[in-house]
Design a protein around this motif. Sequence first.
Motif, PDB file in Angstrom:
ATOM      1  N   GLU A 169       0.740 -20.911  95.496  1.00 32.44           N
ATOM      2  CA  GLU A 169       1.240 -19.675  94.906  1.00 32.44           C
ATOM      3  C   GLU A 169       0.771 -19.643  93.453  1.00 32.44           C
ATOM      4  N   TYR A 170       0.225 -18.525  93.026  1.00 31.36           N
ATOM      5  CA  TYR A 170      -0.174 -18.447  91.628  1.00 31.36           C
ATOM      6  C   TYR A 170       0.282 -17.141  91.008  1.00 31.36           C
ATOM      7  N   TRP A 171       0.653 -17.224  89.726  1.00 29.17           N
ATOM      8  CA  TRP A 171       1.255 -16.138  88.976  1.00 29.17           C
ATOM      9  C   TRP A 171       0.360 -15.766  87.789  1.00 29.17           C
ATOM     10  N   ARG A 172       0.304 -14.473  87.505  1.00 30.10           N
ATOM     11  CA  ARG A 172      -0.439 -14.004  86.334  1.00 30.10           C
ATOM     12  C   ARG A 172       0.152 -12.669  85.896  1.00 30.10           C
ATOM     13  N   TYR A 173      -0.256 -12.211  84.723  1.00 29.85           N
ATOM     14  CA  TYR A 173       0.167 -10.894  84.268  1.00 29.85           C
ATOM     15  C   TYR A 173      -0.678  -9.821  84.953  1.00 29.85           C
ATOM     16  N   PRO A 174      -0.126  -8.623  85.118  1.00 32.32           N
ATOM     17  CA  PRO A 174      -0.925  -7.524  85.666  1.00 32.32           C
ATOM     18  C   PRO A 174      -2.151  -7.260  84.788  1.00 32.32           C
ATOM     19  N   ASP A 175      -3.211  -6.750  85.403  1.00 31.64           N
ATOM     20  CA  ASP A 175      -4.432  -6.449  84.661  1.00 31.64           C
ATOM     21  C   ASP A 175      -4.141  -5.522  83.490  1.00 31.64           C
ATOM     22  N   HIS A 176      -4.790  -5.793  82.366  1.00 31.56           N
ATOM     23  CA  HIS A 176      -4.725  -4.976  81.148  1.00 31.56           C
ATOM     24  C   HIS A 176      -3.333  -4.949  80.514  1.00 31.56           C
ATOM     25  N   SER A 177      -2.444  -5.841  80.956  1.00 38.99           N
ATOM     26  CA  SER A 177      -1.117  -5.863  80.341  1.00 38.99           C
ATOM     27  C   SER A 177      -1.107  -6.848  79.178  1.00 38.99           C
ATOM     28  N   THR A 178      -0.128  -6.703  78.321  1.00 39.16           N
ATOM     29  CA  THR A 178       0.034  -7.627  77.204  1.00 39.16           C
ATOM     30  C   THR A 178       0.699  -8.907  77.701  1.00 39.16           C
ATOM     31  N   LYS A 179       0.115 -10.047  77.321  1.00 36.93           N
ATOM     32  CA  LYS A 179       0.728 -11.318  77.702  1.00 36.93           C
ATOM     33  C   LYS A 179       1.966 -11.542  76.832  1.00 36.93           C
ATOM     34  N   SER A 180       3.107 -11.557  77.490  1.00 39.16           N
ATOM     35  CA  SER A 180       4.364 -11.733  76.766  1.00 39.16           C
ATOM     36  C   SER A 180       5.439 -12.181  77.745  1.00 39.16           C
ATOM     37  N   TRP A 181       6.395 -12.941  77.240  1.00 37.48           N
ATOM     38  CA  TRP A 181       7.473 -13.379  78.130  1.00 37.48           C
ATOM     39  C   TRP A 181       8.346 -12.222  78.601  1.00 37.48           C
ATOM     40  N   GLY A 210      -1.312 -22.548  82.608  1.00 43.54           N
ATOM     41  CA  GLY A 210      -2.302 -22.402  81.552  1.00 43.54           C
ATOM     42  C   GLY A 210      -2.135 -21.099  80.800  1.00 43.54           C
ATOM     43  N   THR A 211      -3.142 -20.756  80.034  1.00 49.69           N
ATOM     44  CA  THR A 211      -3.075 -19.577  79.171  1.00 49.69           C
ATOM     45  C   THR A 211      -3.198 -18.261  79.934  1.00 49.69           C
ATOM     46  N   GLU A 212      -3.654 -18.309  81.200  1.00 50.02           N
ATOM     47  CA  GLU A 212      -3.844 -17.077  81.971  1.00 50.02           C
ATOM     48  C   GLU A 212      -2.995 -17.017  83.240  1.00 50.02           C
ATOM     49  N   GLY A 213      -2.434 -18.148  83.657  1.00 53.21           N
ATOM     50  CA  GLY A 213      -1.660 -18.115  84.881  1.00 53.21           C
ATOM     51  C   GLY A 213      -1.085 -19.468  85.232  1.00 53.21           C
ATOM     52  N   ALA A 214      -0.402 -19.514  86.374  1.00 53.04           N
ATOM     53  CA  ALA A 214       0.244 -20.747  86.829  1.00 53.04           C
ATOM     54  C   ALA A 214       0.002 -20.916  88.322  1.00 53.04           C
ATOM     55  N   LEU A 215      -0.017 -22.180  88.773  1.00 51.56           N
ATOM     56  CA  LEU A 215      -0.299 -22.497  90.171  1.00 51.56           C
ATOM     57  C   LEU A 215       0.666 -23.564  90.651  1.00 51.56           C
ATOM     58  N   SER A 216       1.247 -23.355  91.840  1.00 53.11           N
ATOM     59  CA  SER A 216       2.066 -24.395  92.459  1.00 53.11           C
ATOM     60  C   SER A 216       1.344 -24.929  93.688  1.00 53.11           C
ATOM     61  N   VAL A 217       1.500 -26.236  93.903  1.00 53.95           N
ATOM     62  CA  VAL A 217       0.825 -26.946  94.991  1.00 53.95           C
ATOM     63  C   VAL A 217       1.878 -27.725  95.755  1.00 53.95           C
ATOM     64  N   ILE A 257      -8.639 -23.564  90.377  1.00 54.79           N
ATOM     65  CA  ILE A 257      -8.664 -23.980  88.975  1.00 54.79           C
ATOM     66  C   ILE A 257     -10.049 -23.780  88.384  1.00 54.79           C
ATOM     67  N   GLN A 258     -11.082 -24.140  89.166  1.00 56.64           N
ATOM     68  CA  GLN A 258     -12.459 -24.001  88.671  1.00 56.64           C
ATOM     69  C   GLN A 258     -12.837 -22.532  88.465  1.00 56.64           C
ATOM     70  N   GLN A 259     -12.201 -21.635  89.211  1.00 54.38           N
ATOM     71  CA  GLN A 259     -12.468 -20.203  89.033  1.00 54.38           C
ATOM     72  C   GLN A 259     -11.909 -19.678  87.712  1.00 54.38           C
ATOM     73  N   GLY A 260     -11.055 -20.453  87.078  1.00 56.33           N
ATOM     74  CA  GLY A 260     -10.517 -20.062  85.780  1.00 56.33           C
ATOM     75  C   GLY A 260      -9.283 -19.190  85.830  1.00 56.33           C
ATOM     76  N   ILE A 261      -8.622 -19.094  86.991  1.00 53.67           N
ATOM     77  CA  ILE A 261      -7.467 -18.198  87.079  1.00 53.67           C
ATOM     78  C   ILE A 261      -6.301 -18.660  86.204  1.00 53.67           C
ATOM     79  N   LEU A 262      -6.280 -19.951  85.819  1.00 55.75           N
ATOM     80  CA  LEU A 262      -5.203 -20.453  84.965  1.00 55.75           C
ATOM     81  C   LEU A 262      -5.564 -20.390  83.492  1.00 55.75           C
ATOM     82  N   GLY A 263      -6.821 -20.094  83.190  1.00 59.57           N
ATOM     83  CA  GLY A 263      -7.259 -20.172  81.800  1.00 59.57           C
ATOM     84  C   GLY A 263      -7.337 -21.622  81.362  1.00 59.57           C
ATOM     85  N   LYS A 264      -6.963 -21.902  80.132  1.00 55.94           N
ATOM     86  CA  LYS A 264      -6.926 -23.278  79.627  1.00 55.94           C
ATOM     87  C   LYS A 264      -5.609 -23.918  80.060  1.00 55.94           C
TER      88      LYS A 264
END
Length: 354
Positions: A268-280, A257-264, A132-139
Amino acid sequence: MKKIAIIGAGVMGKQHAQTIQKHPETELIAVCDPFSEAMAQEFQVPNFKDLDELLRQCKLDGVVIANPNRFHVSTAIECMKHGIPCLLEKPLALNTEEALQLISEQKKLNVPILVGHHRRHNKIIQQAYDLIQQGILGKINTFNALWTVYKPDSYFEIEWHRKSGAGVLAINLVHDLDLMRYLNGEIESVHAMTSHQNRKLEVEDTISILVRFKNGALGTLLASDAAVSPWGWDQNTEENKASFAPSPDQNCYYISGTEGALSVPNLEYWRYPDHSTKSWSTALIKKQQLPNKDEDVYMNQLSHFIKVIEGKRSPISSPEDAIKNIQLLECIEKSAREQRTVLIEPLEFLAAIA
């Protein structure tokens, strides 16, 4: 070798005794319990029925306070008067007023106290905190927590387990609330509902809590001890195999968060591929950090306590921090009772005694 005594020979006292005995840097030299000498005999150390006698006769580097909750504050104050650092089992105190008394005395005596919110010492939590502190989830926007189990009928044969104050909130959820605060910061308001529909006892069996964090995130904590499920910290981390059948492939915390999700706890954490548009409509990619489920959390806690005794570390869970858990429980109880949102007022009196 740190010489440590245990005050209180109950279930947690025995857990600490086993840990102290295994740790290469500690030695259990005494037990203090007015009712039973069984644990002292088991670990082949003297038992003192009187706390004053223990403190007079034994040269101690630290104590573990695991006696009944109503004696936590008075016992810790007496030990601090003798200059002895304390590992104080949760709860810190019975209420915020009593906790303030302890904090005030600690400020005068300047003796460290580590409060036993042991899950903070689980390596999985440290791994999640670092991610979380690394910012992988964003806000962070949402934090959802689950603790749903089915307590056996025999659990409620003990009278106090059926009484108000001994339900899932105070007994079980204080740990989850503490970790929600630790991972995502302070909570500013709560709204809670409780249910007694399953067992019809004085004590609640199900509770739903909505929280608003100071950083703007919203969260939920949904819990029941009358619900069949594989979701809960104890089952998913395998931290307490003696009491909980493990479900290691499941998670109990979901943070997004705005950049990804984390399960505990499985990290496991999820994010969009690099340089991709954030969209559902864009597929997420999943990564996983291997969770450390092998280390003994109580050994980690004791190692931290040794550093606190030596002045090398500040307590990861201090009284000033742990009082906020007590205040949070009080506000949740008030919210459920009055059926309204309750704001967590600033503990301004802490600044007054600083």
